[in-house]
Design a protein around this motif. Structure first.
Motif, PDB file in Angstrom:
ATOM      1  N   HIS A  44       0.838  -1.206   0.000  1.00  0.00           N
ATOM      2  CA  HIS A  44       0.000   0.000   0.000  1.00  0.00           C
ATOM      3  C   HIS A  44       0.871   1.253   0.000  1.00  0.00           C
ATOM      4  O   HIS A  44       0.568   2.229  -0.702  1.00  0.00           O
ATOM      5  CB  HIS A  44      -0.919  -0.017   1.226  1.00  0.00           C
ATOM      6  CG  HIS A  44      -1.995   1.016   1.206  1.00  0.00           C
ATOM      7  ND1 HIS A  44      -1.804   2.288   1.703  1.00  0.00           N
ATOM      8  CD2 HIS A  44      -3.270   0.982   0.735  1.00  0.00           C
ATOM      9  CE1 HIS A  44      -2.923   2.981   1.558  1.00  0.00           C
ATOM     10  NE2 HIS A  44      -3.826   2.227   0.983  1.00  0.00           N
ATOM     11  N   CYS A  47       2.162   2.047  -3.436  1.00  0.00           N
ATOM     12  CA  CYS A  47       1.132   2.502  -4.380  1.00  0.00           C
ATOM     13  C   CYS A  47       0.582   3.886  -4.038  1.00  0.00           C
ATOM     14  O   CYS A  47       0.325   4.690  -4.942  1.00  0.00           O
ATOM     15  CB  CYS A  47      -0.021   1.498  -4.414  1.00  0.00           C
ATOM     16  SG  CYS A  47       0.430  -0.127  -5.065  1.00  0.00           S
ATOM     17  N   PHE A  74       7.593  -2.943 -10.226  1.00  0.00           N
ATOM     18  CA  PHE A  74       6.321  -3.173 -10.914  1.00  0.00           C
ATOM     19  C   PHE A  74       6.608  -3.510 -12.369  1.00  0.00           C
ATOM     20  O   PHE A  74       7.474  -2.889 -12.996  1.00  0.00           O
ATOM     21  CB  PHE A  74       5.435  -1.930 -10.840  1.00  0.00           C
ATOM     22  CG  PHE A  74       4.927  -1.611  -9.461  1.00  0.00           C
ATOM     23  CD1 PHE A  74       3.679  -2.064  -9.047  1.00  0.00           C
ATOM     24  CD2 PHE A  74       5.691  -0.868  -8.577  1.00  0.00           C
ATOM     25  CE1 PHE A  74       3.209  -1.766  -7.771  1.00  0.00           C
ATOM     26  CE2 PHE A  74       5.233  -0.563  -7.309  1.00  0.00           C
ATOM     27  CZ  PHE A  74       3.981  -1.012  -6.900  1.00  0.00           C
ATOM     28  N   PHE A 112      -0.157   3.486  -9.738  1.00  0.00           N
ATOM     29  CA  PHE A 112      -0.225   2.070  -9.382  1.00  0.00           C
ATOM     30  C   PHE A 112      -1.449   1.873  -8.489  1.00  0.00           C
ATOM     31  O   PHE A 112      -1.330   1.811  -7.261  1.00  0.00           O
ATOM     32  CB  PHE A 112       1.061   1.640  -8.669  1.00  0.00           C
ATOM     33  CG  PHE A 112       2.313   1.936  -9.439  1.00  0.00           C
ATOM     34  CD1 PHE A 112       2.719   1.107 -10.474  1.00  0.00           C
ATOM     35  CD2 PHE A 112       3.065   3.070  -9.157  1.00  0.00           C
ATOM     36  CE1 PHE A 112       3.872   1.390 -11.200  1.00  0.00           C
ATOM     37  CE2 PHE A 112       4.207   3.353  -9.866  1.00  0.00           C
ATOM     38  CZ  PHE A 112       4.620   2.515 -10.906  1.00  0.00           C
ATOM     39  N   VAL A 114      -4.523   0.646  -6.239  1.00  0.00           N
ATOM     40  CA  VAL A 114      -4.608  -0.447  -5.283  1.00  0.00           C
ATOM     41  C   VAL A 114      -5.919  -0.348  -4.520  1.00  0.00           C
ATOM     42  O   VAL A 114      -6.438   0.748  -4.296  1.00  0.00           O
ATOM     43  CB  VAL A 114      -3.405  -0.409  -4.310  1.00  0.00           C
ATOM     44  CG1 VAL A 114      -3.453   0.848  -3.443  1.00  0.00           C
ATOM     45  CG2 VAL A 114      -3.337  -1.650  -3.437  1.00  0.00           C
ATOM     46  N   GLN A 142      -7.549   8.160  -7.089  1.00  0.00           N
ATOM     47  CA  GLN A 142      -6.725   7.206  -7.820  1.00  0.00           C
ATOM     48  C   GLN A 142      -6.981   7.222  -9.333  1.00  0.00           C
ATOM     49  O   GLN A 142      -6.208   6.635 -10.090  1.00  0.00           O
ATOM     50  CB  GLN A 142      -6.928   5.787  -7.281  1.00  0.00           C
ATOM     51  CG  GLN A 142      -6.326   5.579  -5.916  1.00  0.00           C
ATOM     52  CD  GLN A 142      -6.181   4.116  -5.563  1.00  0.00           C
ATOM     53  OE1 GLN A 142      -5.444   3.365  -6.202  1.00  0.00           O
ATOM     54  NE2 GLN A 142      -6.897   3.677  -4.538  1.00  0.00           N
ATOM     55  N   PRO A 301      -6.420  -2.627 -10.693  1.00  0.00           N
ATOM     56  CA  PRO A 301      -5.699  -2.334  -9.448  1.00  0.00           C
ATOM     57  C   PRO A 301      -5.182  -3.621  -8.805  1.00  0.00           C
ATOM     58  O   PRO A 301      -5.704  -4.718  -9.044  1.00  0.00           O
ATOM     59  CB  PRO A 301      -6.764  -1.686  -8.557  1.00  0.00           C
ATOM     60  CG  PRO A 301      -7.852  -1.251  -9.483  1.00  0.00           C
ATOM     61  CD  PRO A 301      -7.835  -2.223 -10.607  1.00  0.00           C
TER      62      PRO A 301
END
Length: 369
Positions: A44, A47, A74, A112, A114, A142, A301
């Motif tokens: 977490h 991200c 990643f 990224f 999540v 996001q 995600p």
């Protein structure tokens, strides 16, 4: 994009650890307190630049150490990206992508995506409206950079406005300055309201679909976005609250008072839902969040499932695992205490997985496909 590998140094209870992941399902098993959740929290961090559980960065550093480092690779299959985070006790954390440090952490949010599902999510039901606003902000930020910028702007002006109200002294109060703050808040508040309303309306049918997949019994669930801006523009709302704000010495109206109402059969989930119903509600709310971010970002995600199977019978556990193992979902990380049960369920699924056992500060592969 999947998380290919992660390395930890002095992060929470891990002095040093390196893990290579499956592109599909990764499960961490072990007794309570061994650090399963800490690995998900490290993901977490990579991200979203912060812990899911503890907002104080320095409290995530291993005891008696001065710093912690989290690094991740990643991969999309075509290209790889390196993300680096260092946390220090005596200075600001450093965040880098491909060795280049960010000027603003907000520039990293959304790259990224999540979704975390955790027992901590019970606060969405049991606590006040602030928790549900945080949920809305986390989701929308996001996939919508401008929303995050509007939230930063709104909160900054709100803080200044509240300071003015708190420092007011009778006839010396600067009403002109108060109106200046009102004017500055109008545009970001309107856009935030519109984005929240749009998100809630589009998420409701997805949320209901997932709820009835996991809990097929007839239960009517609903989400309702509540805001003081409904049917009223922000400028008028603020103008009529000036006198009350002066008495209370803080801003009593605005989108910082919004709420997301969670309902079961027309009543608040907090009052009428059983533990099982509340947990099903939260899991499906987060799965709907996953779908929405996937649609908006055109990317799946990472899904983090932290101890979500507690208080679920085996039928519902299998339904959830069956659901998320579908190709609709991407890379998934799961924590559980029962190694045998998880391995049995995973081996039934026709998908790639790695099962890791954690004990005595060590992480080892206990099963794979």
């Amino acid at each position: 994009m999947n998380l290919q590998a992660i390395s930890l140094l002095n992060f929470k209870n891990f002095g040093e650890a390196e893990i290579t992941f499956s592109p599909r399902i990764n499960c961490f098993v072990g007794n309570n307190g061994v650090g399963k959740t800490n690995i998900l929290d490290a993901i977490h961090y990579l991200c979203l630049c912060k812990s899911y559980f503890n907002p104080v960065d320095t409290q995530n550093i291993l005891h008696n150490q001065e710093f912690a480092i989290i690094q991740g690779i990643f991969s999309s299959g075509v290209k790889s990206e390196e993300v680096y985070c260092s946390i220090h006790r005596n200075r600001n954390k450093i965040f880098k992508r491909n060795k280049k440090e960010y000027e603003k952490l907000a520039h990293h949010i959304g790259l990224f995506p999540v979704v975390m599902i955790s027992p901590e999510d019970s606060s969405l039901i049991m606590e006040g409206s602030e928790e549900r606003r945080k949920f809305l902000n986390s989701v929308i930020s996001q996939y919508d950079k401008s929303y995050l910028e509007d939230m930063i702007t709104y909160n900054k002006i709100l803080s200044q406005r509240n300071r003015l109200l708190k420092d007011s002294r009778g006839s010396s109060f600067d009403m002109d300055m108060l109106r200046v703050y009102d004017d500055q808040m109008v545009n970001p508040a309107g856009r935030i309201f519109a984005r929240r309303a749009e998100y809630t309306n589009r998420m409701i049918p997805i949320f209901r679909k997932y709820y009835h997949f996991i809990a097929p019994e007839h239960e009517d669930v609903d989400l309702q976005y509540h805001s003081q801006l409904e049917g009223q523009d922000f400028a008028s709302l603020m103008a009529v609250s000036h006198e009350k704000d002066r008495i209370m010495q803080y801003t009593t109206q605005g989108i910082h008072k919004d709420d997301l109402l969670l309902k079961l059969n027309g009543y608040p989930m907090k009052k009428t839902g059983s533990q099982g119903q509340q947990k099903t509600f939260l899991v499906t709310l987060k799965l709907a969040q996953f779908d929405f971010i996937k649609e908006m970002n055109q990317a799946r995600p990472i899904l983090l499932l932290d101890d979500v199977f507690d208080k679920f019978d085996e039928i519902r556990v299998r339904q959830i695992i069956k659901l998320v193992s579908d190709e609709h979902f991407g890379q998934i990380f799961i924590t559980h205490t029962d190694q045998g049960k998880m391995l049995s369920i995973l081996e039934e699924m026709d998908t790639d997985f790695r099962l890791f056992r954690i004990s005595d500060g060590k992480i080892e592969v206990a099963g794979l496909n």
